[in-house]
Design a protein around this motif. Structure first.
Motif, mmCIF file in Angstrom:
data_model
loop_
_atom_site.group_PDB
_atom_site.id
_atom_site.type_symbol
_atom_site.label_atom_id
_atom_site.label_comp_id
_atom_site.label_asym_id
_atom_site.label_seq_id
_atom_site.Cartn_x
_atom_site.Cartn_y
_atom_site.Cartn_z
ATOM 1 N N ALA A 87 0.292 -1.558 0.345
ATOM 2 C CA ALA A 87 -0.234 0.335 0.472
ATOM 3 C C ALA A 87 0.816 1.430 -0.099
ATOM 4 O O ALA A 87 0.778 2.507 -0.604
ATOM 5 N N ILE A 122 -5.631 -2.655 -2.045
ATOM 6 C CA ILE A 122 -6.307 -2.253 -0.218
ATOM 7 C C ILE A 122 -6.447 -4.107 0.197
ATOM 8 O O ILE A 122 -5.725 -4.994 1.372
ATOM 9 N N SER A 160 -2.979 -5.478 0.482
ATOM 10 C CA SER A 160 -2.173 -5.037 2.430
ATOM 11 C C SER A 160 -2.575 -5.517 3.554
ATOM 12 O O SER A 160 -3.716 -5.827 3.836
ATOM 13 N N SER A 196 -3.003 -0.970 7.839
ATOM 14 C CA SER A 196 -4.659 0.182 7.660
ATOM 15 C C SER A 196 -4.495 0.398 7.628
ATOM 16 O O SER A 196 -5.133 1.456 6.791
ATOM 17 N N ASN A 204 -3.405 1.719 4.131
ATOM 18 C CA ASN A 204 -5.060 1.158 3.774
ATOM 19 C C ASN A 204 -5.394 2.728 3.620
ATOM 20 O O ASN A 204 -6.299 3.041 2.445
ATOM 21 N N THR A 232 -4.418 5.350 0.780
ATOM 22 C CA THR A 232 -5.088 5.353 0.075
ATOM 23 C C THR A 232 -5.963 5.681 -0.784
ATOM 24 O O THR A 232 -6.238 6.598 -1.550
#
Length: 261
Positions: free
Chosen positions: A98, A201, A204, A207, A210, A213
């Protein structure tokens, strides 16, 4: 250039029947019919015609090349955005995938910002020439069609017909470039959404990365929500719809002149 050359159809035709016709309307205070003088004048007229035609061509050429360059850079940017997710997925590292996606996405967004700024500078630079090109086109098309109609099938009407076709072609090309550029810029938001971020996501394990992202994708999409159009001093948008409107207005003027005639 073909329009400029068409002005010499009548002088060439006159040579075969023993007449001396000039390509343009000129008042010459001496007898230009002797061959040496007539040839010199024809060559000078040709040189002047080339100068005028190249000046007219250069402005449209620079504008077209700038728009094509802008459009090509947007195409390359779109391809990189669409392939971003697949390229990052090849890394196969759930912890950093990520972050890698985010870093590359930021680079692409910065390129996107620079291209938008370039497009805005291009629009501000050419907005007045575009206004002149499009605004006077209806009047020019009307006069060219009227002159061609009045001359009928005479040789002199060839230049008006070719000039009319050249003007219509110029309008269509400008309208097409404007529509393509606008569609390309406005479609970048969808391109970011299709970059494969959801696959990243899903794979990955980070967190926080993510969440970042998703925020970056949202901001990139929001940044490209503002529509972009080439305009003529803000009075109209340069697109195919405007081109059709100009042609319709020219047709209305032509019908009016014919009825008055």
């Amino acid at each position: 250039m073909i329009t400029m050359l068409s002005f010499y159809v009548l002088p060439l035709q006159g040579i075969f029947v023993g007449e001396r016709h000039l390509p343009y309307v000129l008042t010459i205070p001496f007898d230009y019919r002797p061959w040496p003088i007539f040839t010199t004048i024809i060559l000078l007229c040709f040189y002047i015609g080339v100068l005028v035609a190249t000046v007219i061509i250069s402005e449209s050429y620079i504008l077209a090349m700038s728009i094509l360059n802008l459009n090509g850079r947007f195409v390359l940017l779109e391809e990189e955005i669409l392939n971003l997710g697949d390229e990052v997925l090849k890394l196969e590292n759930p912890e950093t995938i990520a972050d890698q996606f985010n870093e590359r996405l930021i680079v692409l967004v910065k390129r996107n910002v620079n291209l938008i700024k370039f497009a805005e500078r291009l629009e501000s630079q050419f907005t007045f020439p575009l206004f002149v090109m499009m605004a006077d086109s209806a009047f020019v098309l009307c006069l060219l069609a009227f002159n061609a109609h009045e001359n009928g099938f005479a040789t002199d009407s060839i230049k008006y017909v070719i000039w009319l076709l050249a003007k219509v072609l110029e309008l269509v090309v400008l309208g097409y470039f404007g529509s393509v550029t606008s569609t390309r810029v406005d479609g970048l938001g969808t391109t970011y959404y299709s970059s494969g971020w959801e696959k990243v996501i899903y794979k990955s394990n980070n967190s926080k990365a993510n969440v970042r992202t998703m925020k970056l994708i949202t901001r990139a999409i929001s940044f490209n929500q503002k529509p972009f159009m080439l305009t003529g001093l803000g009075f109209f948008n340069v697109c195919l719809e405007t081109t059709l409107t100009v042609i319709r207005v020219a047709g209305s003027y032509f019908t009016f002149l014919c009825s008055m005639r």
